[in-house]
Design an enzyme around this catalytic site. Structure first.
Site, PDB file in Angstrom:
ATOM      1  N   HIS A   1      16.022  37.626  54.809  1.00  0.00           N
ATOM      2  CA  HIS A   1      15.597  39.026  55.700  1.00  0.00           C
ATOM      3  C   HIS A   1      17.342  39.122  56.432  1.00  0.00           C
ATOM      4  CE1 HIS A   1      14.905  36.094  59.158  1.00  0.00           C
ATOM      5  NE2 HIS A   1      16.171  35.846  59.175  1.00  0.00           N
TER       6      HIS A   1
ATOM      7  N   GLU B   1      15.542  28.751  59.649  1.00  0.00           N
ATOM      8  CA  GLU B   1      14.135  29.474  59.264  1.00  0.00           C
ATOM      9  C   GLU B   1      12.788  29.216  58.110  1.00  0.00           C
ATOM     10  OE1 GLU B   1      17.360  33.202  60.597  1.00  0.00           O
ATOM     11  OE2 GLU B   1      16.931  33.233  58.998  1.00  0.00           O
TER      12      GLU B   1
ATOM     13  N   HIS C   1      20.963  28.514  54.727  1.00  0.00           N
ATOM     14  CA  HIS C   1      22.037  28.665  55.061  1.00  0.00           C
ATOM     15  C   HIS C   1      23.138  28.880  56.715  1.00  0.00           C
ATOM     16  CE1 HIS C   1      19.203  31.737  56.432  1.00  0.00           C
ATOM     17  NE2 HIS C   1      19.472  32.714  57.720  1.00  0.00           N
TER      18      HIS C   1
ATOM     19  N   HIS D   1      16.361  37.440  66.351  1.00  0.00           N
ATOM     20  CA  HIS D   1      17.483  36.649  66.880  1.00  0.00           C
ATOM     21  C   HIS D   1      18.478  37.382  68.263  1.00  0.00           C
ATOM     22  CE1 HIS D   1      16.722  36.771  62.888  1.00  0.00           C
ATOM     23  NE2 HIS D   1      17.593  35.741  62.849  1.00  0.00           N
TER      24      HIS D   1
HETATM   25  C1  DHB Z   1      22.440  35.990  57.828  1.00  0.00           C
HETATM   26  C2  DHB Z   1      21.369  35.283  57.379  1.00  0.00           C
HETATM   27  C3  DHB Z   1      20.354  35.373  58.391  1.00  0.00           C
HETATM   28  O1  DHB Z   1      19.094  34.973  58.507  1.00  0.00           O
HETATM   29  C4  DHB Z   1      20.386  36.482  59.024  1.00  0.00           C
HETATM   30  O2  DHB Z   1      19.631  36.440  60.385  1.00  0.00           O
HETATM   31  C5  DHB Z   1      21.995  37.268  59.436  1.00  0.00           C
HETATM   32  C6  DHB Z   1      22.532  37.254  58.669  1.00  0.00           C
HETATM   33  C7  DHB Z   1      23.277  36.394  56.313  1.00  0.00           C
HETATM   34  O3  DHB Z   1      23.556  35.947  56.050  1.00  0.00           O
HETATM   35  O4  DHB Z   1      24.171  36.999  57.285  1.00  0.00           O
HETATM   36 FE    FE Z   2      17.939  34.817  59.645  1.00  0.00          FE
END
Ligand code: DHB
Ligand code: FE
Length: 279
Positions: free
Chosen positions: A12, A239, A192, A59
């Site tokens: 997302h 997540e 990530h 978030h």
């Molecule tokens: C990114 C990924 C995320 O899950 C998020 O909530 C905000 C930013 C990203 O990779 O930039």
């Molecule tokens: Fe996120």
């Protein structure tokens, strides 16, 4: 009684909203990501869900660090998006399904999950972008129930707990006395990390193992503590708990119909999985 058609799990990343606004779907950077959604949309056209139950993490748009529920369920007539500071356009409001919301809330409390119940709730990019990827015209043909899991502020619920939350939600949906087709979404991940020394961390091997596990061995990830999961997939890769909750809701014969995995979109390993649920 309601039927669970299956589950769609997807990343997302906010930049997706910018790409949609600038119509970059065919751009070489974005094409491998957006192309993944063609088969999913075709399946949606065939099975035509009436309701979406969506596991995601907020978030900072609706919940901030001062008040962070572990689990929260929306029970509002309507859910709006708002500016999160990413500079992405807002999407039209979503029609809530209050009847299913309250049925889920009562079922969860009876099962000793005690969620925060939100009769007003803003939904952020983790909710809106997956919906916009599934229905690009943004004329949402479904009602929605948001189920929010804290993946942001420690302590987080364990993988095992999130899977059980999903199982409880799944049983409740199937006991809902409405002739409705329900689709379960889970959004976030895959690997990530956005901050600190490991910013940019990606773990393709773990991501693929996790995706593989969800069809036939869905509790595989519950062997890990959250610390171990963060070590593997990064502070935001956790997540994936939302994917696990969504998978928990599927109790029938589960088969994988489609997947996509592309590195990177922004800082994230972007995953997509479509699981069909047959009674
Ligand atoms: C990114 C990924 C995320 O899950 C998020 O909530 C905000 C930013 C990203 O990779 O930039
Ligand atoms: Fe996120």
């Amino acid at each position: 009684m309601a039927r669970i058609l299956g589950s769609i799990m997807t990343s997302h990343v906010p930049a997706i909203g910018g790409a949609i606004a600038r119509r970059l779907q065919q751009d070489p950077y974005w094409k491998p990501f957006f192309d993944g959604f063609g088969p999913v949309r075709q399946w949606l056209g065939e099975v035509r869900p009436d309701v979406v139950v969506l596991f995601y993490n907020d978030h900072g748009l609706n919940f901030f660090l001062d008040k962070m529920p572990t689990f929260a369920v929306g029970a509002a007539p309507e859910y709006r998006n708002a500016d999160e500071g990413w500079g992405i356009p807002q999407v039209p409001p979503f029609r809530g399904d209050e009847d299913l919301s309250w049925h889920l809330v009562e079922s969860l409390v009876a099962a000793e999950f005690d969620p925060v119940v939100c009769q007003e709730m803003l939904v952020d990019h983790a909710f809106t972008l997956p919906m916009a990827l599934l229905w690009p015209d943004q004329q949402w043909p479904v009602t929605v129930v948001p189920v929010c899991i804290n993946t942001v502020l420690f302590p987080l619920p364990s993988a095992a707990r999130c899977f059980k939350l999903g199982q409880t939600v799944g049983r409740a949906i199937e006991a809902w006395p409405r002739d409705a087709n329900v689709l379960v979404l889970g959004t976030g991940g895959l690997s990530h990390q956005l901050e600190g020394e490991r910013a940019g961390h990606i773990n393709k091997a773990f991501d693929l193992k996790f995706i593989d596990s969800l069809t036939a061995d869905p509790t595989w990830a519950t062997q890990y503590s959250n610390k171990e999961l963060v070590r593997e997939v990064g502070t935001q890769g956790i997540e994936l708990l939302n994917w696990l909750a969504a998978r928990g809701a599927l109790s029938g014969r589960v088969s994988e119909l489609h997947r996509n995995y592309h590195i990177p979109i922004s800082n994230t390993a972007a995953g997509l999985l479509l699981l069909e649920n047959r009674r």
